[in-house]
Write a protein that holds these residues in place. Structure first.
Motif, mmCIF file in Angstrom:
data_model
loop_
_atom_site.group_PDB
_atom_site.id
_atom_site.type_symbol
_atom_site.label_atom_id
_atom_site.label_comp_id
_atom_site.label_asym_id
_atom_site.label_seq_id
_atom_site.Cartn_x
_atom_site.Cartn_y
_atom_site.Cartn_z
ATOM 1 N N ALA A 90 43.177 13.290 26.029
ATOM 2 C CA ALA A 90 42.876 14.417 26.904
ATOM 3 C C ALA A 90 41.858 14.051 27.987
ATOM 4 N N ARG A 91 40.631 13.722 27.587
ATOM 5 C CA ARG A 91 39.581 13.483 28.576
ATOM 6 C C ARG A 91 39.525 12.032 29.047
ATOM 7 N N PHE A 92 39.988 11.123 28.201
ATOM 8 C CA PHE A 92 40.011 9.716 28.581
ATOM 9 C C PHE A 92 41.400 9.142 28.305
ATOM 10 N N GLY A 115 50.053 10.582 28.564
ATOM 11 C CA GLY A 115 50.590 11.925 28.736
ATOM 12 C C GLY A 115 51.519 12.347 27.609
ATOM 13 N N GLU A 116 52.454 13.230 27.935
ATOM 14 C CA GLU A 116 53.344 13.798 26.924
ATOM 15 C C GLU A 116 54.280 12.766 26.309
ATOM 16 N N ARG A 122 54.559 7.232 19.604
ATOM 17 C CA ARG A 122 53.575 6.918 18.565
ATOM 18 C C ARG A 122 54.125 7.282 17.184
ATOM 19 N N ASP A 123 54.711 8.478 17.075
ATOM 20 C CA ASP A 123 55.224 8.925 15.779
ATOM 21 C C ASP A 123 56.321 8.001 15.270
ATOM 22 N N PHE A 276 64.022 10.323 24.921
ATOM 23 C CA PHE A 276 63.787 8.899 24.702
ATOM 24 C C PHE A 276 64.884 8.135 25.415
ATOM 25 N N SER A 277 64.555 7.308 26.412
ATOM 26 C CA SER A 277 65.552 6.638 27.244
ATOM 27 C C SER A 277 65.782 5.203 26.796
#
Length: 485
Positions: A90-92, A115-116, A122-123, A276-277
């Motif tokens: 978020a902030r960094f 970002g999104e 990651r999951d 997911f591309s």
């Protein structure tokens, strides 16, 4: 003497910073630089970590540098680093140049993406690298570890020195390609090192381009840039071939669960509205190949560098390996991993003293504050990870190589072991997902080494220097191995 004992600047704790009046970056100490250029000409990308650590000793744990007109916040405070890492994404975020360079190379995977797009990637990687998945992968890990042992035995039989860095990178390439693709490239026995050679070009160039003052390669190219293009093309061809084989296997032999990480990615890619591309698949595969090869191989190399100068510790490790492995030459079962705590301690001591991640590069997404210091939006934040681990306040007798400090129950700072000061795998939401795999690999290699070999320097140990190539590697490492019963 602790690392902080050598620092000339004031060493106020982070809490004292927070109670003081807010500071601007301009209020912090800074090394003297040149007009317009700042400290740019004082920094060698291959020795960036060493120069920043030197200024840390001269100026204190928190200071700024200037690269041209850009002011950069630098800190070796573990508390400040943890505060910033916990506020990602978020902030960094990672330094924006990292994602920019990764994107144009086609390598913008889970390590660099922001970002999104980050969380689903990651999951996926976290599921693929979970401990229960690695247990099923253990027979392959055992097979490749035994190949490394036989390679070392051939060196012993021939009476030749061992290029440890080359052997360990072959080992990690074989492990990673097997895990990701389900394909055994077997560079340890065939001496086929094409993928290893290409990966060895890409990682240093990522570091070079991230650190470059100007992105000249977008306008003209030097020989090193053409070499990078050829390496990226070759690796992309290899990955696309693997993707084709995986899709054909999935069509011909459907399975309830993916058989490797690539199949898991492709299955997710094919789900409706997955977001997911094909590019994401390629980028994450290449990210895993790069990260899986370099960080583990270099950490093991530094561990062996330390062991070569410590025959007493080698004897202790040999006795421990005999107790766990018996007559076997490599760990025989996944259950053995839990019995190799001392070997994990060796790995973690090497990472503490010679961390392959001496710098974490962040950037403020918005106006922020760290320990009472105002960090304007867009400010680069360089976190130095090693000074806090070489401080006696965090690790008792920090200059000593003591694997046992990682064994048994610990409480932060009560026994001179501050776990929060160890940032080799990062911290916060973007904690390294490959930590468990790296630990298993390192225990396997070090137990195999201790069970069958002693190791000594084949040349002056001072010939091995630290080189930053995105991760911090030994410049060279030649050792002499001898067989033991």
């Amino acid at each position: 003497m602790s690392y902080s004992d050598t620092q000339a600047g004031p060493q106020r704790p982070a809490k004292a910073h927070a109670r003081a009046a807010k500071q601007r970056l301009e209020d912090l100490p800074a090394p003297r630089g040149l007009p317009f250029l700042g400290n740019l000409l004082q920094l060698d990308p291959k020795q960036l970590h060493a120069q920043l650590e030197t200024w840390c000793r001269e100026l204190g744990s928190t200071y700024t540098i200037k690269l041209g007109p850009k002011r950069i916040f630098v800190t070796s405070s573990a508390e400040i680093a943890l505060s910033a890492l916990k506020e990602r994404p978020a902030r960094f975020r990672r330094l924006s140049a990292i994602e920019s360079v990764a994107r144009e190379m086609g390598t913008n995977g889970v390590f660099s993406v922001e970002g999104e797009a980050w969380r689903p990637q990651r999951d996926l990687v976290m599921r693929a690298l979970a401990p229960y998945q690695l247990e099923s992968f253990f027979p392959t890990l055992q097979l490749i570890s035994d190949r490394l042992r036989r390679r070392w035995q051939k060196s012993v039989d021939a009476g030749t020195d061992t290029d440890v860095l080359q052997d360990l990178t072959r080992f990690t390439v074989d492990i990673t390609t097997s895990l990701v693709f389900g394909r055994d490239v077997n560079t340890l026995e065939t001496d086929e090192n094409a993928i290893q050679r290409y990966l060895g070009v890409i990682f240093p160039m990522i570091n070079y381009r991230i650190s470059a003052a100007l992105p000249y390669w977008r306008y003209f190219k030097l020989p090193q840039d053409y070499r990078l293009d050829r390496s990226l093309h070759a690796v992309r061809g290899f990955v696309e071939e693997m993707i084709g084989h995986a899709r054909e296997r999935m069509r011909r032999e459907p399975a309830e669960t993916p058989r490797n990480l690539l199949e898991a990615m492709l299955a997710l890619r094919d789900e409706p509205d997955s977001g997911f591309s094909d590019g994401d698949v390629y980028a994450n595969v290449l990210t895993l190949l790069l990260a899986g090869e370099d960080t583990t191989a270099y950490s093991l190399a530094w561990a062996m560098h330390s062991l070569a100068g410590n025959p007493e510790l080698q004897s202790q490790l040999h006795r421990s390996a005999r107790e766990v492995l018996g007559e076997a030459r490599v760990p025989a079962s996944f259950a053995d991993m839990a019995k190799l705590a001392l070997f994990e301690g060796v790995a973690f001591e090497a990472m503490r003293m010679r961390t392959v991640v001496p710098l974490i590069f962040l950037e403020a997404n918005e106006n922020a504050e760290l320990a009472g210091i105002e960090i304007p939006k867009g400010t680069p934040v360089f976190l130095l990870t090693r000074p806090s681990t070489l401080d006696d306040n965090n690790y008792r007798n920090a200059s000593e190589f003591k694997p046992e400090r990682w064994s048994g129950p610990r409480e932060s700072n009560r026994d001179g072991h501050n776990t929060k000061a160890f940032l080799h795998f990062g911290a916060g939401p973007r904690f390294c997902p490959g930590r468990y795999l790296a630990s298993v690999e390192m225990k396997m290699v070090l137990a195999t080494l201790a069970r069958g070999f002693s190791v000594a320097y084949a040349e002056d140990p001072n010939a091995t220097r630290e080189v930053l190539a995105f991760t911090m590697m030994p410049s060279r490492l030649r050792l002499r191995l001898a067989a033991i019963a």
